[in-house]
Scaffold this active site. Sequence first.
Site, PDB file in Angstrom:
ATOM      1  N   ASP A  75      52.869  32.916  39.497  1.00  0.00           N
ATOM      2  CA  ASP A  75      51.496  33.337  39.769  1.00  0.00           C
ATOM      3  C   ASP A  75      50.908  34.188  38.649  1.00  0.00           C
ATOM      4  OD1 ASP A  75      53.451  35.235  40.646  1.00  0.00           O
ATOM      5  OD2 ASP A  75      51.909  36.345  41.714  1.00  0.00           O
ATOM      6  N   GLU A 132      54.391  36.477  43.355  1.00  0.00           N
ATOM      7  CA  GLU A 132      55.196  37.687  43.161  1.00  0.00           C
ATOM      8  C   GLU A 132      54.335  38.939  43.150  1.00  0.00           C
ATOM      9  OE1 GLU A 132      56.837  41.077  41.441  1.00  0.00           O
ATOM     10  OE2 GLU A 132      55.381  39.902  40.306  1.00  0.00           O
ATOM     11  N   GLU A 133      53.096  38.819  42.668  1.00  0.00           N
ATOM     12  CA  GLU A 133      52.247  39.981  42.447  1.00  0.00           C
ATOM     13  C   GLU A 133      51.697  40.557  43.758  1.00  0.00           C
ATOM     14  OE1 GLU A 133      51.980  41.532  39.774  1.00  0.00           O
ATOM     15  OE2 GLU A 133      52.458  40.142  38.145  1.00  0.00           O
ATOM     16  N   HIS A 357      50.097  43.460  32.475  1.00  0.00           N
ATOM     17  CA  HIS A 357      48.864  43.666  33.251  1.00  0.00           C
ATOM     18  C   HIS A 357      47.705  44.138  32.370  1.00  0.00           C
ATOM     19  CE1 HIS A 357      50.860  43.830  37.504  1.00  0.00           C
ATOM     20  NE2 HIS A 357      51.569  43.092  36.667  1.00  0.00           N
TER      21      HIS A 357
END
Length: 386
Positions: A75, A132-133, A357
């Site tokens: 993702d 996962e996030e 990020h």
Amino acid sequence: MQAINPELLAAAAGWRRAFHAAPELGFAEHQTAERVAQLLQGFGLEVHRGLGGTGVVGTLRTGDGPVIGLRADMDALPIQELGEQAHRSGHAGCMHACGHDGHTAMLLATAQHLSELRHFRGTVHFIFQPAEESLGGAQKMIEDGLFERFPMDAVYGLHNWPGLPAGQVVVNPGAMMASLDTFEITLTGQGCHAAMPERGADPIVAAAQLVLGLQTVVSRRLSPLDSAVVSITQLNAGEAINVIPETAVLRGTVRCLQTPVREKVQRLIGEFVEQLPQAFGVRGQLAYQVGYPVTENHPQAAEAVFKAAVAAVGEGQVHWGRPPSMASEDFAFMLGACRGAYFWLGVDGVEPSRALHNPYYDFNDGVIEAGVRVWAQLVEQSLPLA
């Protein structure tokens, strides 16, 4: 171990850049999952779709023997990419700012490399995980029967790691990443005119004191030897400049490296929310969401990663027992259900990598070979050679 075909590495870089250009958010990785499944089928693997929504498992069987799982996350993040590279995101407000495109490409390359060799006895499950996030895709795959349908002796995961030189590996015999919990605090007072605060009960003042008070959970209520972070990330209150509002809402996150510390922090936050606002005539209410556990390696599996990494990239490139990160990872759920380990792979080249990020982040394709070498070596030492 066998050399990695340069043509395969070039293909993997191409896959990675294609994934980067077409990022998809958690549980919406439909095109990514389809492409992964197509490639795995082309390698001659069994392919299983739909675990945890958009998850894919590719299975390579080469006879009776041990069974291990290797996991990559697929993702992207809801971030507007600011980089100018040719393969930058084509989807507004969405980008691969955490390198999951690189994780996916490395694991695909490993699957092709091993499918061509087939020089071991046993089974490898290549796990491509959604969400996962912060969405817990690992847990969703487990709930869908990941370890019942695909029993494994051990499961392994990696994450690229800015701040670590390209190709270097870090693995610990215990914690690698912190737990992740979130909370929402609602403070209810009594609204009034801002010029006459004595006629109300100000939730903003209570919120300000609570923000400061919660920092003492770590600094004064825990041992200096304990690891925890309490961060208030949102404070929302009021609509007019001359009105003291009725309510204020705070949101934040808690990170810990030890489960007992995690439980204590939750209890202490509850005490602060219940008691501190009362001094201001305000009532506090806490909604606490328990999220990702501590990502804690099983020592024997961590030793297996260390041994494989030394063989793959050299002893001087592998680090044991480094300080863990206070960031979080939902591979923790898989480690709670199956023996295994998680490790970091450095990505800093001549120029340091952008942080994870970050809107300018781009995975370093130069470490694909190191990642494939570690994965392949781990399989070769875990399964007997044919």
